[in-house]
Scaffold this active site. Structure first.
Site, PDB file in Angstrom:
ATOM      1  N   TRP A 148       0.829  -1.206   0.000  1.00 54.71           N
ATOM      2  CA  TRP A 148       0.000   0.000   0.000  1.00 54.71           C
ATOM      3  C   TRP A 148       0.868   1.263   0.000  1.00 54.71           C
ATOM      4  O   TRP A 148       0.670   2.134   0.852  1.00 54.71           O
ATOM      5  CB  TRP A 148      -0.926   0.074   1.217  1.00 54.71           C
ATOM      6  CG  TRP A 148      -2.065  -0.886   1.264  1.00 54.71           C
ATOM      7  CD1 TRP A 148      -2.350  -1.744   2.275  1.00 54.71           C
ATOM      8  CD2 TRP A 148      -3.106  -1.056   0.287  1.00 54.71           C
ATOM      9  NE1 TRP A 148      -3.480  -2.459   1.996  1.00 54.71           N
ATOM     10  CE2 TRP A 148      -3.977  -2.052   0.784  1.00 54.71           C
ATOM     11  CE3 TRP A 148      -3.392  -0.483  -0.946  1.00 54.71           C
ATOM     12  CZ2 TRP A 148      -5.101  -2.479   0.087  1.00 54.71           C
ATOM     13  CZ3 TRP A 148      -4.498  -0.905  -1.645  1.00 54.71           C
ATOM     14  CH2 TRP A 148      -5.349  -1.893  -1.121  1.00 54.71           C
TER      15      TRP A 148
ATOM     16  N   GLU B  43      -3.021   6.762   6.858  1.00 58.08           N
ATOM     17  CA  GLU B  43      -2.445   7.718   7.829  1.00 58.08           C
ATOM     18  C   GLU B  43      -3.069   7.559   9.205  1.00 58.08           C
ATOM     19  O   GLU B  43      -3.266   8.532   9.931  1.00 58.08           O
ATOM     20  CB  GLU B  43      -2.665   9.160   7.345  1.00 58.08           C
ATOM     21  CG  GLU B  43      -2.068   9.432   5.987  1.00 58.08           C
ATOM     22  CD  GLU B  43      -0.728  10.100   6.060  1.00 58.08           C
ATOM     23  OE1 GLU B  43      -0.181  10.202   7.182  1.00 58.08           O
ATOM     24  OE2 GLU B  43      -0.235  10.506   5.007  1.00 58.08           O
TER      25      GLU B  43
ATOM     26  N   PHE C 218      -5.060  -0.341  22.258  1.00 60.29           N
ATOM     27  CA  PHE C 218      -4.758  -0.820  20.899  1.00 60.29           C
ATOM     28  C   PHE C 218      -4.825  -2.343  20.831  1.00 60.29           C
ATOM     29  O   PHE C 218      -4.359  -3.010  21.743  1.00 60.29           O
ATOM     30  CB  PHE C 218      -3.353  -0.352  20.462  1.00 60.29           C
ATOM     31  CG  PHE C 218      -3.226   1.139  20.434  1.00 60.29           C
ATOM     32  CD1 PHE C 218      -3.915   1.883  19.479  1.00 60.29           C
ATOM     33  CD2 PHE C 218      -2.458   1.809  21.363  1.00 60.29           C
ATOM     34  CE1 PHE C 218      -3.816   3.268  19.464  1.00 60.29           C
ATOM     35  CE2 PHE C 218      -2.348   3.184  21.350  1.00 60.29           C
ATOM     36  CZ  PHE C 218      -3.039   3.917  20.404  1.00 60.29           C
TER      37      PHE C 218
END
Ligand code: TGC
Ligand code: FAD
Length: 388
Positions: free
Chosen positions: A167, A368, A388
């Site tokens: 990517w 991002e 997370f």
């Protein structure tokens, strides 16, 4: 009292400096005259015109914030944001090309590179003569770049790099890649030139979003990188994240540029569309949608401006960038979808540009730092717990 401007309800224009207005107008002129006429075909065919990098270079949009000695224009963060807003009003993919070159490829060389690296690469990158890309993400890593597998091993005269990235905006057309790899378990940045043996970059073709931007992978098969090409000034994730701070900030402006385009298109379209004997825009439901869009867009832009002034003043924190990137991308996507709906069937055509923005903003909301990842960054700052 002054008159209410529907396209500048909070009077941002008068709070910009003369120089910022000048940059904004130049970017608007270029975006509308040079980019808008070619975007529909570029999106349909999934092709990126390399000439755009030269054009943006000539306009001074690449590495605009850097010192003149390196080809920059010493522009403010606010001016950089205004450029992103105007370019993304045409297409998020074109803004991607600009922000990857400026914030993700030139900035790390400027902030963490040696004097030789700066002189060798930056002026040519500012001119769009050399195109750079940023290789952080790996297929198995995504939101968790600390788990990267790409490795560097010290050898005589330099390093051997092995691994792969996925990517990567612009990788197939890049002359150099900023590759982040683990050297003895510490993340380091390397300037890898396209013709270094063992370097490959293939296009990812199956993309229904950001089609006017070229995305690829990076393969590193025992690539020798000379000592002169390691970025000496940074170790650890702070390196890539410092670049992401700049790029995410620009996206906060850019996404609102795309939303603004969709809002204005919905206003114009519903003003002309006659149904049941009246213009669609005379209906309460339509007006409420327009008012909601307007409110979110101009609040979002105010947030981006406040953040830009903080960055220009030197007193800022990354969490504010997460807040503005997340808010503005999520809201822009919702606004573009609503604008598409208000155009009815016409909204799905290329000619109206709105559906293309919807499809692009799906990516902008993810790259991002995905929308929810920025929520977790804020959540950690609010609660002290890392989720997370
Ligand atoms: P964490 O423990 O939070 O931090 C590790 C080290 O990094 C430092 N740091 C930062 N430094 C500067 N700015 C920031 N924003 C920073 N955030 C963290 C931190 O101080 C620490 O330093 P040290 O010295 O103590 O080691 O790291 P974590 O592994 O727990 O990561 C957390 C998380 C999820 C927030 C992070 O991994 C993250 O942001 N993930 C999202 C990944 C991402 O944004 N990828 C973007 C790839 S590039 C891209 O998408 C380009 S598209 C461009 C285009 O086409 O326009
Ligand atoms: P994943 O990390 O697999 O996330 C999938 C979903 O899970 C998301 O919704 C996310 O929010 C959610 N999620 C993740 N972690 C958690 C959690 N802990 N708790 C709850 N939910 C979670 N990268 C580069 O390095 N350079 C580039 O130039 C670049 N350009 C790109 C261009 C395009 C067109 C695209 C699509 C991506 C690009 N990227 C680039 C990569 C981009 O940064 C990643 O796609 C992004 O960071 C998300 O990673 P992922 O796609 O693997 O999704």
């Amino acid at each position: 009292p002054r008159t209410f401007r529907w396209d500048d309800p909070l009077g941002m224009d008068e709070r910009l400096t003369d120089e910022e207005r000048m940059v904004r107008d130049a970017a608007r002129g270029y975006a509308r005259e040079a980019l808008l006429p070619r975007v529909v075909e570029a999106f349909e065919t999934g092709s990126f015109d390399r000439a755009i990098m030269r054009e943006m270079g000539e306009m001074g949009f690449l590495g605009a914030m850097l010192p003149e000695a390196y080809g920059g224009a010493e522009a403010s963060h606010v001016a950089y944001g205004l450029i992103a807003r105007e370019i993304e009003a045409v297409d998020s993919g074109y803004r991607s090309a600009m922000s990857v070159q400026s914030s993700l490829a030139m900035y790390p060389i400027y902030a963490f590179g040696s004097d030789e690296q700066k002189m060798k690469y930056l002026p040519k990158m500012a001119a769009g003569e050399l195109v750079g890309c940023f290789g952080l993400t790996e297929a198995d890593g995504g939101s968790d770049p600390a788990s990267m597998k790409t490795k560097a091993v010290a050898v005589e005269g330099g390093y051997r790099l092995n691994g792969s990235k996925y990517w990567i905006t612009n990788s197939p057309v890049s002359d150099l890649a900023i590759v982040w790899a683990k050297l003895d378990d510490t993340i380091r940045g390397f300037i890898v030139e396209r013709d270094f043996a063992g370097f490959t970059a293939n296009k990812i073709s199956d993309k229904l979003s950001l089609r006017a931007s070229i995305t690829g992978d990076i393969g590193l098969d025992d690539v020798f990188v000379p000592e002169a090409n390691i970025l000496p000034g940074v170790k650890g994730l702070r390196g890539p994240f410092s670049c992401l701070n700049k790029a995410r900030y620009g996206i906060a402006w850019g996404a609102m540029g795309a939303a603004e385009f969709c809002f204005q298109a919905a206003r114009d379209y519903t003003g002309e569309r006659m149904l049941f004997g009246r213009a669609l825009s005379s209906r309460q439901l339509v007006q409420k949608k327009l008012a909601d869009m307007q409110t979110e867009i101009y609040l979002g832009l105010e947030g981006a401006l406040a953040l830009g002034r903080q960055l220009d003043g030197g007193a800022w924190v990354p969490e504010t960038i997460s807040m503005m990137k997340r808010n503005n991308c999520g809201k822009a996507l919702a606004i573009a979808r609503e604008a598409r709906d208000m155009h009815g069937g016409a909204g799905i055509t290329g000619e109206m540009h709105v559906m293309r923005h919807v499809m692009n903003l799906e990516t902008v909301n993810t790259y991002e730092g995905a929308h929810d990842v920025h929520a977790l960054i804020l959540g950690r700052a609010i609660t002290g717990h890392s989720a997370f």
